[in-house]
Design an enzyme around this catalytic site. Structure first.
Site, PDB file in Angstrom:
ATOM      1  N   ARG A  53      41.012  35.042  50.495  1.00 30.66           N
ATOM      2  CA  ARG A  53      41.100  36.489  50.736  1.00 30.66           C
ATOM      3  C   ARG A  53      39.685  37.004  50.975  1.00 30.66           C
ATOM      4  O   ARG A  53      38.726  36.255  50.888  1.00 30.66           O
ATOM      5  CB  ARG A  53      41.762  37.185  49.533  1.00 30.66           C
ATOM      6  CG  ARG A  53      41.215  36.651  48.235  1.00 30.66           C
ATOM      7  CD  ARG A  53      41.061  37.616  47.160  1.00 30.66           C
ATOM      8  NE  ARG A  53      40.228  38.751  47.484  1.00 30.66           N
ATOM      9  CZ  ARG A  53      38.885  38.730  47.459  1.00 30.66           C
ATOM     10  NH1 ARG A  53      38.185  37.652  47.154  1.00 30.66           N
ATOM     11  NH2 ARG A  53      38.199  39.819  47.750  1.00 30.66           N
ATOM     12  N   GLY A  54      39.588  38.330  51.262  1.00 30.91           N
ATOM     13  CA  GLY A  54      38.289  38.897  51.602  1.00 30.91           C
ATOM     14  C   GLY A  54      38.123  38.758  53.117  1.00 30.91           C
ATOM     15  O   GLY A  54      38.426  37.715  53.694  1.00 30.91           O
ATOM     16  N   ALA A  55      37.639  39.837  53.737  1.00 21.71           N
ATOM     17  CA  ALA A  55      37.645  39.895  55.202  1.00 21.71           C
ATOM     18  C   ALA A  55      36.928  38.716  55.879  1.00 21.71           C
ATOM     19  O   ALA A  55      37.520  38.024  56.724  1.00 21.71           O
ATOM     20  CB  ALA A  55      37.062  41.232  55.648  1.00 21.71           C
ATOM     21  N   ARG A  96      47.771  38.850  57.974  1.00 21.71           N
ATOM     22  CA  ARG A  96      47.268  40.038  57.257  1.00 21.71           C
ATOM     23  C   ARG A  96      46.699  40.990  58.311  1.00 21.71           C
ATOM     24  O   ARG A  96      45.816  40.613  59.080  1.00 21.71           O
ATOM     25  CB  ARG A  96      46.187  39.679  56.217  1.00 21.71           C
ATOM     26  CG  ARG A  96      46.730  38.912  55.020  1.00 21.71           C
ATOM     27  CD  ARG A  96      45.779  38.929  53.847  1.00 21.71           C
ATOM     28  NE  ARG A  96      45.813  40.193  53.127  1.00 21.71           N
ATOM     29  CZ  ARG A  96      44.955  40.508  52.152  1.00 21.71           C
ATOM     30  NH1 ARG A  96      43.991  39.676  51.812  1.00 21.71           N
ATOM     31  NH2 ARG A  96      45.050  41.670  51.525  1.00 21.71           N
ATOM     32  N   GLN A 216      41.163  42.130  41.643  1.00 26.80           N
ATOM     33  CA  GLN A 216      40.049  41.329  42.184  1.00 26.80           C
ATOM     34  C   GLN A 216      38.735  41.611  41.461  1.00 26.80           C
ATOM     35  O   GLN A 216      37.860  40.763  41.397  1.00 26.80           O
ATOM     36  CB  GLN A 216      39.858  41.624  43.690  1.00 26.80           C
ATOM     37  CG  GLN A 216      40.936  41.074  44.585  1.00 26.80           C
ATOM     38  CD  GLN A 216      41.981  42.120  44.898  1.00 26.80           C
ATOM     39  OE1 GLN A 216      42.276  42.969  44.068  1.00 26.80           O
ATOM     40  NE2 GLN A 216      42.553  42.067  46.082  1.00 26.80           N
ATOM     41  N   ASP A 257      36.867  45.910  54.993  1.00 25.71           N
ATOM     42  CA  ASP A 257      37.767  45.056  55.771  1.00 25.71           C
ATOM     43  C   ASP A 257      37.723  45.412  57.248  1.00 25.71           C
ATOM     44  O   ASP A 257      38.079  44.603  58.110  1.00 25.71           O
ATOM     45  CB  ASP A 257      39.187  45.170  55.225  1.00 25.71           C
ATOM     46  CG  ASP A 257      39.223  44.556  53.836  1.00 25.71           C
ATOM     47  OD1 ASP A 257      38.811  45.238  52.884  1.00 25.71           O
ATOM     48  OD2 ASP A 257      39.594  43.378  53.720  1.00 25.71           O
ATOM     49  N   ASN A 267      38.495  49.880  53.200  1.00 25.13           N
ATOM     50  CA  ASN A 267      38.287  48.858  52.158  1.00 25.13           C
ATOM     51  C   ASN A 267      39.438  48.934  51.163  1.00 25.13           C
ATOM     52  O   ASN A 267      40.374  49.732  51.323  1.00 25.13           O
ATOM     53  CB  ASN A 267      36.922  49.087  51.480  1.00 25.13           C
ATOM     54  CG  ASN A 267      36.510  47.924  50.593  1.00 25.13           C
ATOM     55  OD1 ASN A 267      36.630  46.764  50.995  1.00 25.13           O
ATOM     56  ND2 ASN A 267      36.052  48.198  49.390  1.00 25.13           N
ATOM     57  N   LYS A 268      39.368  48.107  50.140  1.00 28.14           N
ATOM     58  CA  LYS A 268      40.433  48.004  49.139  1.00 28.14           C
ATOM     59  C   LYS A 268      40.870  49.364  48.622  1.00 28.14           C
ATOM     60  O   LYS A 268      40.034  50.249  48.404  1.00 28.14           O
ATOM     61  CB  LYS A 268      39.916  47.122  47.990  1.00 28.14           C
ATOM     62  CG  LYS A 268      40.881  46.864  46.863  1.00 28.14           C
ATOM     63  CD  LYS A 268      42.208  46.324  47.311  1.00 28.14           C
ATOM     64  CE  LYS A 268      42.119  45.056  48.117  1.00 28.14           C
ATOM     65  NZ  LYS A 268      43.392  44.675  48.766  1.00 28.14           N
TER      66      LYS A 268
HETATM   67  O1  MRU Z   1      42.982  42.192  49.680  1.00 28.66           O
HETATM   68  P1  MRU Z   1      41.641  41.498  49.652  1.00 28.66           P
HETATM   69  O2  MRU Z   1      41.288  40.947  48.307  1.00 28.66           O
HETATM   70  O3  MRU Z   1      41.500  40.493  50.761  1.00 28.66           O
HETATM   71  O4  MRU Z   1      40.646  42.678  49.952  1.00 28.66           O
HETATM   72  C1  MRU Z   1      39.280  42.415  50.035  1.00 28.66           C
HETATM   73  C2  MRU Z   1      38.475  43.641  50.059  1.00 28.66           C
HETATM   74  O5  MRU Z   1      38.960  44.740  50.175  1.00 28.66           O
HETATM   75  C3  MRU Z   1      37.014  43.428  50.043  1.00 28.66           C
HETATM   76  O6  MRU Z   1      36.375  44.494  49.392  1.00 28.66           O
HETATM   77  C4  MRU Z   1      36.565  43.380  51.510  1.00 28.66           C
HETATM   78  O7  MRU Z   1      37.252  42.373  52.200  1.00 28.66           O
HETATM   79  C5  MRU Z   1      35.158  43.114  51.659  1.00 28.66           C
HETATM   80  S1  MRU Z   1      34.882  41.437  51.488  1.00 28.66           S
HETATM   81  C6  MRU Z   1      33.364  40.956  51.802  1.00 28.66           C
END
Ligand code: MRU
Length: 379
Positions: A53-55, A96, A216, A257, A267-268
């Site tokens: 996970r994470g962009a 996603r 997270q 993201d 973002n999240k």
């Molecule tokens: O749903 P996730 O855990 O993939 O979401 C990730 C985030 O929102 C992070 O803050 C974002 O991807 C930045 S990662 C360098």
């Protein structure tokens, strides 16, 4: 990043280029396990279930997903292979929807592969996926250095305004979700400057939002910071505003993201509320992103970014370790035999409008959101 004195990245191919290894993030912080991904379908599943996970990391995972797909490409000619790889790319993109890095990586892989004759595609796919990973690492290191310069300035300002002696009080940085090395191939985005500052001897303390529903913050960010020795405190998602009102937060630093060409930051879920509270309390709010996270094709984050709606299960259940050591899932909802059944919604991201963003830290430097539109970095 080191785990138990060993260097790790979050994703790497096996030496014979037959499979891909990942750190299974669904098991952290209680178990550190490496999973092996053998097929495109397994990679899509790993992205959907958030084992990765994470962009930036899902971009890298998608690139390796295409490499795995190309390893079993039995097409008889280039045209047939084009259809096959394009379908694989679409399936990855649909796994996603919000983080633009996934589309970016798929498009980059396809534009490399579809120009080549069939015979050359497989090796080229593994090579290009590895290049995407190397670039991510370099971009995050550069973000770390630009962010470090900013942290030095803020720490200096703070010292002057409070007449404190060096390091008597840390710079308090609030972060949301996980934008650390686990969200990237290595180093992280928002956490890269924090690691750089800590390593440079600057006293930093991180407020870690727990980041419901998937936690997270507490499960990944706190685990990473603890591994690296950075002082931190986990707070409930609702505590940040209160801490800001009482002078306990000097800076908010998050990842993203997707960032629009006008500087809106997606973002999240919950990031927007932190930005509002930071704005109200005159606290700088920064997003740290590598350039593949910027979607140059869109201008209005609220209207143009698809927000992923995830399963109600993530809100209904919480996972944790029991006193017995067993990992268990517990239901936190009222029973469903009452007069009305409790409904659950789970939007996974939100958009912070550019007007609430102080600056965007990119591998090339730090920019005001309004400056982005004139930059259009290709990499
Ligand atoms: O749903 P996730 O855990 O993939 O979401 C990730 C985030 O929102 C992070 O803050 C974002 O991807 C930045 S990662 C360098």
């Amino acid at each position: 990043m080191q785990v138990q004195n060993q260097n790790y990245r979050t994703i790497w191919p096996n030496t014979r280029l037959k499979s891909v290894h990942i750190i299974d993030q669904t098991l952290l912080p209680h178990q550190f396990c490496i999973a092996e991904i053998h097929t495109l379908q397994e990679m899509i599943r790993a992205i959907k279930t958030m084992q990765v996970r994470g962009a930036p990391l899902i971009g890298a995972a998608a690139a390796y997903g295409l490499a795995l797909a190309s390893s079993v490409d039995i097409s008889e000619n280039d045209a047939q292979s084009n259809v096959y790889l394009q379908q694989a790319g679409n399936d990855l993109i649909n796994s996603r929807p919000t983080a633009v890095n996934l589309q970016w990586a798929v498009n980059r892989m396809l534009s490399t592969l579809l120009d080549l004759p069939l015979i050359k595609r497989n090796m080229a796919a593994w090579k290009e996926a590895a290049a995407i990973c190397e670039e991510d690492v370099k971009q995050n290191q550069a973000i770390g250095q630009h962010g470090l310069a900013l942290i030095k300035i803020l720490a200096g300002k703070y010292l002057v305004s409070t007449c404190n002696s060096l390091n008597s009080k840390p710079l308090n940085i609030l972060t949301h979700c996980n934008a650390g090395w686990l969200a990237t191939v290595d180093f992280g985005t928002a956490l890269a400057p924090i690691y750089a500052a800590h390593d440079a001897g600057i006293s930093v303390h991180v407020w870690v939002d727990e980041t419901r529903p998937r936690n997270q913050g507490v499960a990944l960010t706190a685990w990473e910071l603890a591994q690296h020795g950075v002082p931190h405190t986990v707070i409930s998602d609702n505590a940040g505003g209160h801490l800001m009102q009482h002078g306990s937060v000097d800076m908010v630093l998050v990842g993203a993201d997707r960032v629009t060409s006008t500087g809106d930051v997606c973002n999240k879920i919950g990031t927007y509320l932190k930005a509002l509270a930071a704005f109200d309390n005159n606290i700088p709010f920064y997003a740290a992103v590598p350039s593949p996270t910027i979607d140059w094709t869109i201008q209005d984050g609220l209207k143009e970014i698809e927000i992923e709606e995830r399963s109600a299960h993530e809100v209904t259940y919480m996972t944790g370790k029991l006193a017995s050591g067993e990992i268990a899932e517990i239901n936190i909802l009222p029973p469903d035999n009452l007069t009305v059944k409790t409904q659950v919604a789970n939007p996974a991201f939100d958009v912070t409008p550019a007007r609430l963003v102080t600056g965007i830290i990119i591998q090339h430097g730090i920019y005001a959101p309004s400056e982005l539109i004139n930059l259009k970095f290709s990499s």
